[in-house]
Design a protein around this motif. Structure first.
Motif, PDB file in Angstrom:
ATOM      1  N   GLY A  64      11.979  10.134   1.315  1.00  0.00           N
ATOM      2  CA  GLY A  64      10.607   9.985   1.349  1.00  0.00           C
ATOM      3  C   GLY A  64      10.182   8.848   1.713  1.00  0.00           C
ATOM      4  O   GLY A  64       9.178   8.280   2.233  1.00  0.00           O
ATOM      5  N   MET A  65      10.986   7.658   1.179  1.00  0.00           N
ATOM      6  CA  MET A  65      10.548   6.170   1.323  1.00  0.00           C
ATOM      7  C   MET A  65      10.770   5.930   2.870  1.00  0.00           C
ATOM      8  O   MET A  65       9.968   5.171   3.401  1.00  0.00           O
ATOM      9  CB  MET A  65      11.741   5.190   0.549  1.00  0.00           C
ATOM     10  CG  MET A  65      11.402   5.248  -0.838  1.00  0.00           C
ATOM     11  SD  MET A  65      12.961   4.513  -1.755  1.00  0.00           S
ATOM     12  CE  MET A  65      12.475   2.817  -1.611  1.00  0.00           C
ATOM     13  N   ARG A  66      11.740   6.480   3.409  1.00  0.00           N
ATOM     14  CA  ARG A  66      11.937   6.047   4.902  1.00  0.00           C
ATOM     15  C   ARG A  66      10.948   6.536   5.843  1.00  0.00           C
ATOM     16  O   ARG A  66      10.247   5.971   6.570  1.00  0.00           O
ATOM     17  CB  ARG A  66      13.134   6.943   5.227  1.00  0.00           C
ATOM     18  CG  ARG A  66      13.936   6.682   6.653  1.00  0.00           C
ATOM     19  CD  ARG A  66      15.247   7.342   6.321  1.00  0.00           C
ATOM     20  NE  ARG A  66      16.135   6.918   5.667  1.00  0.00           N
ATOM     21  CZ  ARG A  66      17.386   6.625   5.885  1.00  0.00           C
ATOM     22  NH1 ARG A  66      17.637   6.701   7.278  1.00  0.00           N
ATOM     23  NH2 ARG A  66      18.291   6.150   5.245  1.00  0.00           N
ATOM     24  N   ARG A  67      10.369   7.682   5.038  1.00  0.00           N
ATOM     25  CA  ARG A  67       9.139   8.601   5.984  1.00  0.00           C
ATOM     26  C   ARG A  67       7.854   7.680   5.741  1.00  0.00           C
ATOM     27  O   ARG A  67       6.981   7.516   6.778  1.00  0.00           O
ATOM     28  CB  ARG A  67       8.995   9.902   5.782  1.00  0.00           C
ATOM     29  CG  ARG A  67       8.329  10.886   6.686  1.00  0.00           C
ATOM     30  CD  ARG A  67       8.772  10.587   7.914  1.00  0.00           C
ATOM     31  NE  ARG A  67      10.161  11.204   7.952  1.00  0.00           N
ATOM     32  CZ  ARG A  67      10.391  12.359   8.247  1.00  0.00           C
ATOM     33  NH1 ARG A  67       9.562  13.228   8.737  1.00  0.00           N
ATOM     34  NH2 ARG A  67      11.733  12.793   8.235  1.00  0.00           N
ATOM     35  N   ARG A  68       7.641   7.141   4.720  1.00  0.00           N
ATOM     36  CA  ARG A  68       6.650   6.209   4.173  1.00  0.00           C
ATOM     37  C   ARG A  68       6.587   5.110   5.270  1.00  0.00           C
ATOM     38  O   ARG A  68       5.606   4.672   5.718  1.00  0.00           O
ATOM     39  CB  ARG A  68       6.447   6.253   2.871  1.00  0.00           C
ATOM     40  CG  ARG A  68       5.547   6.949   2.060  1.00  0.00           C
ATOM     41  CD  ARG A  68       5.547   6.838   0.646  1.00  0.00           C
ATOM     42  NE  ARG A  68       6.818   7.025  -0.252  1.00  0.00           N
ATOM     43  CZ  ARG A  68       6.844   6.368  -1.229  1.00  0.00           C
ATOM     44  NH1 ARG A  68       6.375   5.241  -1.781  1.00  0.00           N
ATOM     45  NH2 ARG A  68       8.263   6.578  -1.804  1.00  0.00           N
ATOM     46  N   LEU A  69       7.665   4.608   5.279  1.00  0.00           N
ATOM     47  CA  LEU A  69       7.894   3.210   5.979  1.00  0.00           C
ATOM     48  C   LEU A  69       7.708   3.449   7.363  1.00  0.00           C
ATOM     49  O   LEU A  69       6.986   2.653   8.149  1.00  0.00           O
ATOM     50  CB  LEU A  69       9.213   2.801   5.826  1.00  0.00           C
ATOM     51  CG  LEU A  69       9.813   1.403   6.424  1.00  0.00           C
ATOM     52  CD1 LEU A  69       8.887   0.045   5.910  1.00  0.00           C
ATOM     53  CD2 LEU A  69      11.064   0.966   6.208  1.00  0.00           C
ATOM     54  N   ASP A  70       8.382   4.731   7.923  1.00  0.00           N
ATOM     55  CA  ASP A  70       8.056   5.201   9.248  1.00  0.00           C
ATOM     56  C   ASP A  70       6.564   5.409   9.615  1.00  0.00           C
ATOM     57  O   ASP A  70       6.126   4.781  10.705  1.00  0.00           O
ATOM     58  CB  ASP A  70       8.833   6.605   9.507  1.00  0.00           C
ATOM     59  CG  ASP A  70       9.344   6.452  10.888  1.00  0.00           C
ATOM     60  OD1 ASP A  70       9.389   5.744  11.673  1.00  0.00           O
ATOM     61  OD2 ASP A  70       9.770   7.659  11.120  1.00  0.00           O
ATOM     62  N   ILE A  71       5.820   5.995   8.754  1.00  0.00           N
ATOM     63  CA  ILE A  71       4.421   5.943   9.009  1.00  0.00           C
ATOM     64  C   ILE A  71       3.829   4.748   8.883  1.00  0.00           C
ATOM     65  O   ILE A  71       2.832   4.551   9.773  1.00  0.00           O
ATOM     66  CB  ILE A  71       3.754   6.881   8.149  1.00  0.00           C
ATOM     67  CG1 ILE A  71       4.410   8.398   8.579  1.00  0.00           C
ATOM     68  CG2 ILE A  71       2.304   7.080   8.595  1.00  0.00           C
ATOM     69  CD1 ILE A  71       3.936   9.563   7.590  1.00  0.00           C
ATOM     70  N   ALA A 112       0.871  -1.168   0.208  1.00  0.00           N
ATOM     71  CA  ALA A 112      -0.114  -0.221   0.029  1.00  0.00           C
ATOM     72  C   ALA A 112       0.863   1.273   0.018  1.00  0.00           C
ATOM     73  O   ALA A 112       0.427   2.394  -0.417  1.00  0.00           O
ATOM     74  CB  ALA A 112      -1.027   0.064   1.124  1.00  0.00           C
ATOM     75  N   PHE A 113       1.998   1.226   0.528  1.00  0.00           N
ATOM     76  CA  PHE A 113       2.748   2.325   0.413  1.00  0.00           C
ATOM     77  C   PHE A 113       4.049   2.262  -0.369  1.00  0.00           C
ATOM     78  O   PHE A 113       4.896   3.097  -0.444  1.00  0.00           O
ATOM     79  CB  PHE A 113       3.741   2.458   1.822  1.00  0.00           C
ATOM     80  CG  PHE A 113       2.698   2.992   3.094  1.00  0.00           C
ATOM     81  CD1 PHE A 113       1.905   2.025   3.655  1.00  0.00           C
ATOM     82  CD2 PHE A 113       2.792   4.214   3.506  1.00  0.00           C
ATOM     83  CE1 PHE A 113       0.952   2.628   4.675  1.00  0.00           C
ATOM     84  CE2 PHE A 113       2.247   4.785   4.639  1.00  0.00           C
ATOM     85  CZ  PHE A 113       1.229   3.989   5.086  1.00  0.00           C
ATOM     86  N   ASP A 114       3.608   1.479  -1.436  1.00  0.00           N
ATOM     87  CA  ASP A 114       4.492   1.622  -2.917  1.00  0.00           C
ATOM     88  C   ASP A 114       6.020   1.137  -2.490  1.00  0.00           C
ATOM     89  O   ASP A 114       7.071   1.869  -3.090  1.00  0.00           O
ATOM     90  CB  ASP A 114       4.383   2.759  -3.488  1.00  0.00           C
ATOM     91  CG  ASP A 114       3.805   2.515  -4.863  1.00  0.00           C
ATOM     92  OD1 ASP A 114       4.155   1.797  -5.368  1.00  0.00           O
ATOM     93  OD2 ASP A 114       2.880   3.169  -5.018  1.00  0.00           O
ATOM     94  N   LEU A 115       6.000   0.248  -1.434  1.00  0.00           N
ATOM     95  CA  LEU A 115       7.500   0.068  -0.901  1.00  0.00           C
ATOM     96  C   LEU A 115       7.774  -1.401  -1.134  1.00  0.00           C
ATOM     97  O   LEU A 115       9.064  -1.989  -0.820  1.00  0.00           O
ATOM     98  CB  LEU A 115       7.956   0.352   0.654  1.00  0.00           C
ATOM     99  CG  LEU A 115       7.664   1.843   0.817  1.00  0.00           C
ATOM    100  CD1 LEU A 115       7.678   1.727   2.258  1.00  0.00           C
ATOM    101  CD2 LEU A 115       8.829   2.510   0.287  1.00  0.00           C
ATOM    102  N   ALA A 116       6.870  -2.347  -2.164  1.00  0.00           N
ATOM    103  CA  ALA A 116       6.991  -3.742  -2.205  1.00  0.00           C
ATOM    104  C   ALA A 116       8.269  -3.971  -2.865  1.00  0.00           C
ATOM    105  O   ALA A 116       9.000  -4.982  -2.723  1.00  0.00           O
ATOM    106  CB  ALA A 116       5.956  -4.282  -2.844  1.00  0.00           C
ATOM    107  N   ASP A 117       8.665  -3.183  -3.886  1.00  0.00           N
ATOM    108  CA  ASP A 117       9.863  -3.410  -4.882  1.00  0.00           C
ATOM    109  C   ASP A 117      10.988  -3.371  -4.011  1.00  0.00           C
ATOM    110  O   ASP A 117      12.039  -4.042  -4.253  1.00  0.00           O
ATOM    111  CB  ASP A 117       9.703  -2.408  -5.758  1.00  0.00           C
ATOM    112  CG  ASP A 117       8.751  -2.914  -6.645  1.00  0.00           C
ATOM    113  OD1 ASP A 117       8.265  -3.837  -6.768  1.00  0.00           O
ATOM    114  OD2 ASP A 117       8.290  -1.828  -7.706  1.00  0.00           O
TER     115      ASP A 117
END
Lengths: 317, 283
Positions: free
Chosen positions: A140-147, A123-128
């Motif tokens: 940006g990725m880090r922050r999304r993962l953090d949330i 859902a956070f577009d981090l699957a790849d």
């Protein structure tokens, strides 16, 4: 009376001789977004840490959903999640491992924690990038993962400490989308920020803090109206008419006119007025009568920036 | 999740808020608070993963012990015991203890780095059994201590070390050593939480460890030292530990040393364990 997600009364936290939080009062009704706005070093992060049970207050009281942060820290911890200013993750582990770890700590079984991690990463577009170590992630990725890590279980109260500092505009609007989605689900959000735009967009109420104390509090609109001023910005078709336009504006609006860096633009601050429409009509009439064509005319409310500067400037009353 | 994967760079990757809403767990599907055991297992798993991701961590439990055994055997063997073979029988249990104790140092630095990264802040805001994160570190460390011990025994065997008490004796010795190291590590967890930087942790712990390990019977018999030094060395926890390990591996029952080792270990565990949890709870 609505339930209060956060209630702080006379909260004090000192570090040596520095009073980082100095008699802070804050009330956040459940289900709302409260923006805590302040310059660097105003005590925002310290206040959040006290409310999130990370620091013990030196004075005053604070409670989360009615539970005292000092006497019942574990109950408070069961209802909150914190996304700190710097990603609160293990840099050496992969994104998936981080989420599985936090899922297991949240009480999921190993299998459920894995499934939950997969869902969140997708859902956070981090699957790849799920199997990449977090230290190789962009901001940006880090922050999304953090949330994502903060909503493994849905918290009743989410602390976001400067969630978009250092992010590019696209990542920032992604974070905003996420925050809005979380709020629609009924989670209360306490957000600290230095960006007035961010508070304006997300928060229903804003507390401005400086030197560890709340110096103003209200809706974004209420705060703006505390500064009785606005602005007029004019763009001309012909740059060579700017001097002429300046004279007209100065006379009509009775104010100091600034020449903007853009050679066709000029702007001025105006005092409070009862009828801005009439003011605008009058100004345009005068410009038109003098043969100065205008391509853009903007009558602005004071920006939160102006409010902020007015409230936090050293000579503010 | 119906969205295709692998669209990464081409389309702007924005999380869909629709997805996000279905992603938030409703109240009745929230998991129950993790049990103490579950929290401890999760934190230990994490420490083991760190070893997987940073294999260089294993240098100090493989390369370092080998170098120590070779260096001290051949450097001091002839001078101290007359022959390297004979010295090895005396040295190996001691040098094994010394290496493992030096290995405990990295715990403080790891915790210090974690505290700065913010992971600890997140973990501290979770409703879990409080000591779990701290003990989690030490479980992975116990694995490292055991590896280091086994590596040294194997190297020793190759060089001619022949423990009189056999396999069981050696395992008992390693057990006591790892147990003591686990208890002793709490000194470093507390230090890691107190000091500002990992460099400071490093220098303080070195300043403690070097005298503590050298002023012991690791390398030489305290009888050969000046009287006052010998007495100091006799009461050192490291000396008691080394005597215990030596006794167990060579089949001599060192009751007093084992008792003192247990007392010292319990002391470190209780004192510094409590201090660590206190520091971890609130700053």
């Amino acid at each position: 009376m609505t339930e209060l997600a956060v209630e702080a009364v006379g909260l004090v936290k000192t570090f040596g001789r520095l009073r980082a939080v100095d008699r802070l009062d804050l009330r956040v009704p459940a289900g709302t977004v409260c923006g805590v706005l302040g310059p660097n070093g105003a005590g925002k992060t310290t206040a959040v840490k006290v409310l999130a049970t990370l620091l013990r207050p030196d004075g005053g009281q604070a409670s989360v959903f009615g539970h005292d942060v000092v006497r019942e820290p574990d109950t408070v911890r069961g209802r909150i999640a914190l996304t700190g200013q710097y990603a609160s993750l293990d840099e050496d582990l992969t994104a998936a491992e981080n989420l599985v770890l936090l899922g297991r700590l949240a009480g999921f079984t190993i299998a459920d924690a894995r499934a939950r991690a997969d869902d969140l990463l997708a859902a956070f577009d981090l699957a790849d990038s799920a199997t990449r170590q977090v230290k190789n992630y962009s901001g940006g990725m880090r922050r999304r993962l953090d949330i994502a890590a903060s909503i493994i279980r849905t918290p009743d109260l989410l602390f976001l400490d400067e969630p978009t500092s250092g992010l590019d505009p696209r990542s920032r609007s992604q974070v905003w989308d996420i925050v809005r989605a979380v709020v629609r689900q009924g989670t209360t959000v306490l957000l600290t920020t230095q960006h007035l735009e961010e508070a304006d967009r997300l928060a229903s109420r804003i507390a401005v803090i400086d030197h560890g104390r709340v110096i103003a509090e209200g809706t974004p609109g209420e705060l703006k109206s505390t500064v009785a001023a606005g602005s007029v910005t004019v763009r001309l078709r012909h740059a060579e008419q700017r001097e002429r336009a300046r004279e007209i504006l100065a006379r009509v609006l009775n104010a100091e006119v600034e020449l903007d860096p853009d050679p066709v633009a000029l702007s001025t601050r105006i005092g409070g007025t009862d009828d801005p429409t009439a003011l605008a009509a009058h100004t345009l009439f005068e410009l038109s009568g003098a043969g100065v064509p205008v391509t853009d005319f903007a009558l602005g409310q004071p920006s939160l920036d102006e409010v902020f500067l007015a409230l936090t400037s050293p000579d503010a009353a | 999740m119906t969205r295709p994967s692998g669209t990464g760079e081409a389309t702007p990757a924005s999380p869909r808020t629709g997805d996000l809403e279905t992603l938030l767990l409703p109240k009745d599907r929230q998991p129950r608070r993790a049990t103490a055991v579950a929290a401890l297992r999760a934190m230990s798993w994490r420490s083991m993963l760190k070893i997987k991701h940073i294999p260089s961590q294993l240098f100090d439990v493989t390369l370092f012990p080998i170098v120590m055994v070779l260096m001290f055997t051949y450097l001091f063997g002839g001078a101290i015991a007359g022959s390297t073979d004979e010295y090895l029988q005396y040295l190996l249990p001691g040098i094994m203890t010394m290496s493992v104790l030096l290995t405990t140092l990295s715990t403080g630095m790891t915790i210090n780095i974690d505290a700065k990264q913010g992971l600890l802040d997140r973990v501290r805001t979770l409703s879990i059994w409080r000591p779990a994160p701290m003990i989690g570190y030490l479980v992975a460390d116990a694995f490292r201590y055991t590896s280091a011990s086994l590596v040294m025994v194997v190297v020793g065997l190759v060089l001619g070390y022949r423990p009189a008490a056999g396999v069981l004796g050696v395992l008992a010795g390693i057990g006591v050593l790892v147990g003591f190291a686990f208890a002793f590590s709490w000194v470093w967890t507390a230090l890691g939480l107190v000091l500002d930087t990992e460099k400071a942790v490093m220098s303080v712990s070195m300043a403690v460890m070097f005298p503590l390990t050298f002023l012991s019977n690791v390398l030489v018999d305290p009888d050969t030292m000046p009287g006052w030094l010998g007495s100091v060395v006799e009461v050192s926890p490291v000396t008691q530990l080394v005597t215990s390990v030596r006794g167990l591996t060579s089949g001599v029952w060192e009751g007093a040393a084992l008792l003192w080792t247990t007392v010292y270990g319990a002391g470190f565990l209780v004192l510094f364990g409590a201090l660590t949890i206190r520091l971890y709870n609130r700053q």
